[in-house]
Write an enzyme that holds these catalytic residues in place. Structure first.
Site, PDB file in Angstrom:
ATOM      1  CG  HIS A 187      -4.577   2.880  -0.360  1.00 58.77           C
ATOM      2  ND1 HIS A 187      -5.399   1.892   0.215  1.00 58.77           N
ATOM      3  CD2 HIS A 187      -3.514   3.298   0.325  1.00 58.77           C
ATOM      4  CE1 HIS A 187      -4.797   2.217   1.546  1.00 58.77           C
ATOM      5  NE2 HIS A 187      -3.779   2.573   1.580  1.00 58.77           N
ATOM      6  CG  ASP A 201      -1.966  -0.780   1.046  1.00 58.86           C
ATOM      7  OD1 ASP A 201      -2.144  -1.699   0.207  1.00 58.86           O
ATOM      8  OD2 ASP A 201      -2.907  -0.661   2.121  1.00 58.86           O
ATOM      9  CG  HIS A 211       2.444   0.255   4.225  1.00 52.64           C
ATOM     10  ND1 HIS A 211       2.020  -0.790   5.235  1.00 52.64           N
ATOM     11  CD2 HIS A 211       1.336   0.897   4.134  1.00 52.64           C
ATOM     12  CE1 HIS A 211       0.787  -0.594   5.794  1.00 52.64           C
ATOM     13  NE2 HIS A 211       0.224   0.341   5.086  1.00 52.64           N
ATOM     14  CG  HIS A 258      -3.406   7.248   2.873  1.00 54.33           C
ATOM     15  ND1 HIS A 258      -3.138   7.064   4.208  1.00 54.33           N
ATOM     16  CD2 HIS A 258      -3.009   5.909   2.351  1.00 54.33           C
ATOM     17  CE1 HIS A 258      -2.923   5.848   4.403  1.00 54.33           C
ATOM     18  NE2 HIS A 258      -2.945   5.157   3.478  1.00 54.33           N
TER      19      HIS A 258
HETATM   20 ZN   LIG Z   1      -2.555   3.164   3.252  1.00 54.84          ZN
END
Ligand SMILES: [Zn+2]
Length: 227
Positions: free
Chosen positions: A82, A32, A176, A86
């Site tokens: 995503h 992510d 991530h 954010h």
């Molecule tokens: Zn995230």
């Protein structure tokens, strides 16, 4: 569905895919918050060398900053939405949710030519309006089954241990390659990148194969056609 409802990792609202119901040793690796130079590129190298396809949930803002890197990811791996900035969306109005999703779609489509069909909410909290708007826009919501809290930058061996401890057949790992909408050097994912090779070697040694999220979802649907 009882199994899903009883697990501590269940999601409060509706159909969020986070684990395939299978005893087959397969796992989907997901990343992510990218794309984020230089970490995303390092991951592409490692995954390419290991012949693994993963799933990257890109932040629209970061895609705008690194369109070529975003396109390189999309040429080799699955890409999901995503959002654009954010944000926390659990309590946001549907209009806000829709705008974040659409701006994310536009950025990703503009850079990669791909229109994502998967959505993962930032910060992990879904509200019912997030799921319904995602579905209106043609995206399925996904979660994960094991993560490493790698945003806190624990040492690589801790990241590795957390993932390997929690992974099981049909699982979805979350790591991530970026940090919110930050760029290097504020975003620092060197520990995550350092952990990934060993995570992959250990999983391969335990007999695990690697699928993209859509492949894992297909496997689940084949085994449980009624959903
Ligand atoms: Zn995230």
């Amino acid at each position: 569905m009882a199994y899903e409802c009883l697990t501590p990792r269940s999601w409060l609202y509706g159909p969020v895919f986070w684990h395939a119901r299978t005893s087959e040793r397969v796992v989907a690796m997901t990343f992510d918050d990218g794309p984020c130079h230089p970490y995303t590129g390092h991951l592409l190298e490692i995954l390419g060398r290991e012949d693994i396809r993963a799933t990257f949930f890109q932040v629209g803002n970061n895609v705008m900053r690194e369109p070529n890197l975003a396109a390189e990811v999309a040429s080799q791996h699955e890409v999901g939405n995503h959002t654009f900035t954010h944000p926390h969306l659990a309590w946001s109005r549907p209009r806000t949710v829709r705008e974040e999703m659409l701006r994310g779609q536009e950025a990703i489509h503009g850079a990669t030519g791909t229109l994502p069909q998967l959505f993962r909410v930032p910060h992990g909290r879904y509200g019912p309006q997030v799921i319904s708007v995602a579905e209106e826009l043609g995206m399925r919501c996904v979660g994960w089954s094991v993560m490493a809290w790698d945003w806190g930058r624990p040492p690589a061996d801790v990241i590795q241990r957390r993932i390997l401890h929690g992974v099981d057949p049909g699982g979805v790992t979350l790591l991530h390659d970026g940090q919110d909408t930050d760029a290097f050097p504020k975003a620092n994912r060197s520990h995550t990148v350092a952990a990934v090779s060993d995570i992959i070697s250990s999983l391969k040694a335990s007999g695990y194969g690697f699928l993209t999220l859509p492949e894992l979802m297909d496997l689940d649907a084949r085994v449980h056609p009624s959903g």
